[in-house]
Scaffold this active site. Structure first.
Site, PDB file in Angstrom:
ATOM      1  N   ASN A 298       7.422  -7.913   1.473  1.00  0.00           N
ATOM      2  CA  ASN A 298       7.871  -6.541   1.716  1.00  0.00           C
ATOM      3  C   ASN A 298       7.021  -5.934   2.839  1.00  0.00           C
ATOM      4  OD1 ASN A 298       9.029  -3.847   1.210  1.00  0.00           O
ATOM      5  ND2 ASN A 298       6.999  -3.408   0.429  1.00  0.00           N
TER       6      ASN A 298
ATOM      7  N   SER B 103       0.792  -1.226   0.000  1.00  0.00           N
ATOM      8  CA  SER B 103       0.000   0.000   0.000  1.00  0.00           C
ATOM      9  C   SER B 103       0.826   1.278   0.000  1.00  0.00           C
ATOM     10  CB  SER B 103      -0.972   0.007   1.188  1.00  0.00           C
ATOM     11  OG  SER B 103      -0.269  -0.023   2.412  1.00  0.00           O
TER      12      SER B 103
ATOM     13  N   LYS C 135      15.172  -8.312  11.573  1.00  0.00           N
ATOM     14  CA  LYS C 135      15.753  -8.263  10.237  1.00  0.00           C
ATOM     15  C   LYS C 135      16.950  -9.205  10.114  1.00  0.00           C
ATOM     16  CE  LYS C 135      12.882  -5.458   8.326  1.00  0.00           C
ATOM     17  NZ  LYS C 135      12.002  -5.910   7.216  1.00  0.00           N
TER      18      LYS C 135
ATOM     19  N   SER D 236      16.988  -5.558   5.736  1.00  0.00           N
ATOM     20  CA  SER D 236      17.528  -4.231   6.004  1.00  0.00           C
ATOM     21  C   SER D 236      19.033  -4.371   6.147  1.00  0.00           C
ATOM     22  CB  SER D 236      16.924  -3.666   7.297  1.00  0.00           C
ATOM     23  OG  SER D 236      17.636  -2.540   7.768  1.00  0.00           O
TER      24      SER D 236
ATOM     25  N   ASP E  79      -3.638  -8.852   7.119  1.00  0.00           N
ATOM     26  CA  ASP E  79      -2.517  -8.602   8.025  1.00  0.00           C
ATOM     27  C   ASP E  79      -1.577  -9.795   7.941  1.00  0.00           C
ATOM     28  OD1 ASP E  79      -0.804  -8.375  10.251  1.00  0.00           O
ATOM     29  OD2 ASP E  79      -2.335  -7.361  11.441  1.00  0.00           O
TER      30      ASP E  79
ATOM     31  N   GLN F 130      16.767   0.779  17.582  1.00  0.00           N
ATOM     32  CA  GLN F 130      15.951  -0.093  16.734  1.00  0.00           C
ATOM     33  C   GLN F 130      16.235  -1.558  17.081  1.00  0.00           C
ATOM     34  OE1 GLN F 130      15.944   0.840  12.486  1.00  0.00           O
ATOM     35  NE2 GLN F 130      16.654   2.912  12.897  1.00  0.00           N
TER      36      GLN F 130
ATOM     37  N   TYR G 194      13.652  -4.346  16.033  1.00  0.00           N
ATOM     38  CA  TYR G 194      13.576  -4.295  14.573  1.00  0.00           C
ATOM     39  C   TYR G 194      14.814  -4.933  13.960  1.00  0.00           C
ATOM     40  CZ  TYR G 194      13.614  -2.308   9.853  1.00  0.00           C
ATOM     41  OH  TYR G 194      13.664  -2.155   8.489  1.00  0.00           O
TER      42      TYR G 194
END
Length: 309
Positions: free
Chosen positions: A94, A19, A163, A146, A67, A156, A159
């Site tokens: 993604n 999106s 990754k 990433s 989701d 981060q 996160y």
């Protein structure tokens, strides 16, 4: 080009996280090149608008809201691809959310949500893709990781941990495919961008006390090009752009120094930003902001820096 993979114009592609950001950019470019698309994201209206734009321009796109952290939603997207196009050749994972701040300042529920989306969600997508690829004998899975997959960074933490797991997932899948005799027909590539100016920063949970920012952000178009390249020439590790490649190499050669430098840069950037109250962002509920490719972060950073001169 990987064996048994058709050119983009003859491929059916499932794109999760379509999106906004470089997912949206990739969807528009893949549609322009003639790929048949099955699009997934949480924002139904934004997804329908995107599919409508692709179809109006002569492409073919199906929108299936969901989701990725819900296995049933992922299964529904795979089923839509089979029903609408008879299967799929490429699956692009993604999807990624973030929670910015010192680890102990971020609520544990937000940390768990990052893991549910960034790791469990990509695992669900990879599982659906592998089932289809093994049944038809070919396919490409593109996971968007990433540079944090290789280089951990302060502010981060969870996160970066997810990754790193995404990169490990791709490596392990490639090993298993080789052992199963499928390594030349089914491949997994992991795209590893530097910080990119997309809405991700505005959607992230943020407990730093400051607006989100990072030094030397890349343009989304750089990552869009890498995602398209990965569809037909997937590599196990695909750092995107000069900064990501340099950071990746530096961490291999000088891991401790690279980690200290990257985290120092992140800390300095946080301190430069305007104040911002703690927020869970859009990690639980989709954003109501316009679904754009760019995030406007670089423009805000320039304004912040100008105010301090």
């Amino acid at each position: 080009m990987t064996q048994h993979i058709a050119p983009l114009e003859r491929s059916t592609i499932v794109l999760c996280g379509a999106s906004s950001g470089f997912g949206r950019g990739a969807a528009l470019e893949l549609g322009r090149r003639g790929a048949r698309l099955v699009l997934m994201a949480r924002r139904q209206a934004a997804l329908a608008d995107l599919a409508g734009a692709i179809n109006a321009a002569g492409g073919q796109a199906i929108a299936t809201a969901g989701d990725i952290s819900r296995a049933g939603d992922v299964a529904a997207v795979a089923a839509a691809a089979v029903e609408g196009f008879g299967g799929f050749d490429i699956w692009i994972n993604n999807v990624g959310i973030g929670a910015l701040g010192l680890f102990w300042d971020i609520p544990v529920e937000d940390q768990a949500r990052v893991i549910d989306v960034n790791l469990k969600g990509l695992m669900f997508g990879a599982h659906a893709a592998m089932r289809q690829f093994r049944a038809q004998g070919h396919g490409v899975l593109v996971n968007v990781g990433s540079i944090d997959s290789e280089v951990p960074i302060a502010y981060q933490t969870t996160y970066a941990a997810t990754k790193a797991a995404v990169l490990s997932l791709g490596r392990s899948l490639n090993a298993e495919l080789r052992l199963a005799g499928l390594g030349d027909r089914i491949r997994v590539g992991t795209v590893m961008p530097w910080a990119v100016d997309t809405p991700w920063w505005n959607h992230a949970a943020n407990y730093t006390g400051h607006a989100p920012r990072m030094a030397a952000m890349d343009d989304p178009s750089l990552v869009v090009d890498a995602i398209l390249r990965a569809c037909t020439d997937p590599q196990e590790e695909m750092p995107v752009g000069p900064k990501a490649r340099a950071a990746n190499l530096s961490h291999r050669l000088f891991p401790d120094l690279t980690e200290r430098l990257s985290s120092t840069v992140a800390h300095r950037e946080v301190q430069k930003a305007d104040p911002l109250a703690p927020t869970a962002g859009a990690i639980y509920t989709p954003s109501t902001a316009p679904a754009d490719i760019g995030g406007g972060v670089r423009a805000r950073m320039r304004a912040e820096d100008a105010d301090r001169t």
